[in-house]
Scaffold this motif. Structure first.
Motif, PDB file in Angstrom:
ATOM      1  N   PHE A 113      -8.952 -38.665  13.472  1.00 37.87           N
ATOM      2  CA  PHE A 113      -9.175 -37.661  12.433  1.00 37.87           C
ATOM      3  C   PHE A 113      -9.834 -36.422  13.043  1.00 37.87           C
ATOM      4  O   PHE A 113     -10.639 -36.526  13.984  1.00 37.87           O
ATOM      5  CB  PHE A 113     -10.101 -38.206  11.350  1.00 37.87           C
ATOM      6  CG  PHE A 113      -9.515 -39.295  10.495  1.00 37.87           C
ATOM      7  CD1 PHE A 113      -8.312 -39.912  10.805  1.00 37.87           C
ATOM      8  CD2 PHE A 113     -10.187 -39.715   9.355  1.00 37.87           C
ATOM      9  CE1 PHE A 113      -7.783 -40.912  10.006  1.00 37.87           C
ATOM     10  CE2 PHE A 113      -9.674 -40.715   8.554  1.00 37.87           C
ATOM     11  CZ  PHE A 113      -8.482 -41.317   8.890  1.00 37.87           C
ATOM     12  N   THR A 114      -9.506 -35.268  12.476  1.00 37.44           N
ATOM     13  CA  THR A 114     -10.127 -34.017  12.900  1.00 37.44           C
ATOM     14  C   THR A 114     -10.558 -33.227  11.674  1.00 37.44           C
ATOM     15  O   THR A 114      -9.737 -32.955  10.790  1.00 37.44           O
ATOM     16  CB  THR A 114      -9.154 -33.166  13.730  1.00 37.44           C
ATOM     17  OG1 THR A 114      -8.726 -33.916  14.884  1.00 37.44           O
ATOM     18  CG2 THR A 114      -9.832 -31.892  14.204  1.00 37.44           C
ATOM     19  N   ILE A 115     -11.830 -32.860  11.646  1.00 39.23           N
ATOM     20  CA  ILE A 115     -12.341 -32.031  10.561  1.00 39.23           C
ATOM     21  C   ILE A 115     -12.416 -30.587  11.040  1.00 39.23           C
ATOM     22  O   ILE A 115     -12.750 -30.321  12.203  1.00 39.23           O
ATOM     23  CB  ILE A 115     -13.718 -32.530  10.070  1.00 39.23           C
ATOM     24  CG1 ILE A 115     -14.146 -31.808   8.797  1.00 39.23           C
ATOM     25  CG2 ILE A 115     -14.777 -32.409  11.161  1.00 39.23           C
ATOM     26  CD1 ILE A 115     -15.371 -32.412   8.119  1.00 39.23           C
ATOM     27  N   SER A 116     -12.081 -29.661  10.147  1.00 34.45           N
ATOM     28  CA  SER A 116     -12.169 -28.239  10.470  1.00 34.45           C
ATOM     29  C   SER A 116     -12.490 -27.482   9.194  1.00 34.45           C
ATOM     30  O   SER A 116     -12.410 -28.046   8.091  1.00 34.45           O
ATOM     31  CB  SER A 116     -10.861 -27.735  11.090  1.00 34.45           C
ATOM     32  OG  SER A 116      -9.781 -27.897  10.188  1.00 34.45           O
ATOM     33  N   ARG A 117     -12.840 -26.214   9.334  1.00 32.93           N
ATOM     34  CA  ARG A 117     -13.142 -25.411   8.156  1.00 32.93           C
ATOM     35  C   ARG A 117     -12.737 -23.973   8.381  1.00 32.93           C
ATOM     36  O   ARG A 117     -12.710 -23.478   9.509  1.00 32.93           O
ATOM     37  CB  ARG A 117     -14.628 -25.527   7.790  1.00 32.93           C
ATOM     38  CG  ARG A 117     -15.583 -24.963   8.802  1.00 32.93           C
ATOM     39  CD  ARG A 117     -17.029 -25.345   8.481  1.00 32.93           C
ATOM     40  NE  ARG A 117     -17.596 -24.546   7.405  1.00 32.93           N
ATOM     41  CZ  ARG A 117     -18.787 -24.759   6.872  1.00 32.93           C
ATOM     42  NH1 ARG A 117     -19.531 -25.792   7.290  1.00 32.93           N
ATOM     43  NH2 ARG A 117     -19.260 -23.969   5.921  1.00 32.93           N
ATOM     44  N   ASP A 118     -12.440 -23.318   7.253  1.00 37.53           N
ATOM     45  CA  ASP A 118     -12.143 -21.891   7.238  1.00 37.53           C
ATOM     46  C   ASP A 118     -13.228 -21.254   6.385  1.00 37.53           C
ATOM     47  O   ASP A 118     -13.183 -21.333   5.150  1.00 37.53           O
ATOM     48  CB  ASP A 118     -10.752 -21.655   6.659  1.00 37.53           C
ATOM     49  CG  ASP A 118     -10.333 -20.196   6.711  1.00 37.53           C
ATOM     50  OD1 ASP A 118     -11.224 -19.315   6.700  1.00 37.53           O
ATOM     51  OD2 ASP A 118      -9.121 -19.939   6.746  1.00 37.53           O
ATOM     52  N   ASN A 119     -14.202 -20.652   7.028  1.00 35.75           N
ATOM     53  CA  ASN A 119     -15.340 -20.101   6.286  1.00 35.75           C
ATOM     54  C   ASN A 119     -14.930 -18.951   5.370  1.00 35.75           C
ATOM     55  O   ASN A 119     -15.529 -18.754   4.311  1.00 35.75           O
ATOM     56  CB  ASN A 119     -16.420 -19.643   7.257  1.00 35.75           C
ATOM     57  CG  ASN A 119     -17.089 -20.820   7.969  1.00 35.75           C
ATOM     58  OD1 ASN A 119     -17.205 -21.905   7.415  1.00 35.75           O
ATOM     59  ND2 ASN A 119     -17.516 -20.602   9.197  1.00 35.75           N
ATOM     60  N   ALA A 120     -13.916 -18.211   5.760  1.00 36.59           N
ATOM     61  CA  ALA A 120     -13.461 -17.097   4.928  1.00 36.59           C
ATOM     62  C   ALA A 120     -12.859 -17.588   3.612  1.00 36.59           C
ATOM     63  O   ALA A 120     -12.889 -16.889   2.602  1.00 36.59           O
ATOM     64  CB  ALA A 120     -12.447 -16.265   5.683  1.00 36.59           C
ATOM     65  N   LYS A 121     -12.316 -18.810   3.642  1.00 34.38           N
ATOM     66  CA  LYS A 121     -11.688 -19.385   2.450  1.00 34.38           C
ATOM     67  C   LYS A 121     -12.563 -20.443   1.781  1.00 34.38           C
ATOM     68  O   LYS A 121     -12.138 -21.070   0.803  1.00 34.38           O
ATOM     69  CB  LYS A 121     -10.339 -20.005   2.818  1.00 34.38           C
ATOM     70  CG  LYS A 121      -9.306 -19.007   3.305  1.00 34.38           C
ATOM     71  CD  LYS A 121      -7.986 -19.698   3.618  1.00 34.38           C
ATOM     72  CE  LYS A 121      -6.948 -18.694   4.071  1.00 34.38           C
ATOM     73  NZ  LYS A 121      -5.648 -19.353   4.383  1.00 34.38           N
TER      74      LYS A 121
END
Length: 121
Positions: free
Chosen positions: A67-75
């Protein structure tokens, strides 16, 4: 008021992949850590993965390397890419975030409504 809305769950065969998304909306000033938890009937909710605002990550041993977690702070959105899924990954997956709202002096913890992931042939 803040909402966390998850999407992307469903039925997948063992060895397959799914990508979960969770979008935060509302009167948001800032978001600290965001994460994914999962729960099966009769068991406690458990941490799957977490990501800080700076991008540091932590994973449960059972999902490391898959599993890989990621984020888009702008969204204001966090993702969970799940590969090589196993039947034991079947659970309701919940999004979680520490969010400071406009006018608040501190962050509060919020949960999404959950999305079902079923891994079965």
């Amino acid at each position: 008021q803040v909402q966390l809305v998850e999407s992307g769950g469903g039925l997948v065969q063992p060895g397959g992949s799914l990508r979960l998304s969770c979008a935060a909306s509302g009167s948001i000033f800032s978001i600290n850590a965001m994460g994914w938890y999962r729960q099966t009937p009769g068991k406690q909710r458990e941490l799957v993965a977490v990501i800080t605002s700076g991008g540091s990550t932590n994973y449960a041993d059972s999902v490391k390397g898959r599993f890989t977690i990621s984020r888009d702070n702008a969204k204001n959105t966090v993702y969970l890419q799940m590969n090589s899924l196993k039947p034991e990954d079947t659970a309701v997956y919940y999004c979680n975030a520490d969010i400071r709202t406009l006018g608040s002096m501190r962050a509060w913890n919020y949960w999404g409504q959950g999305t079902q992931v079923t891994v079965s042939s």
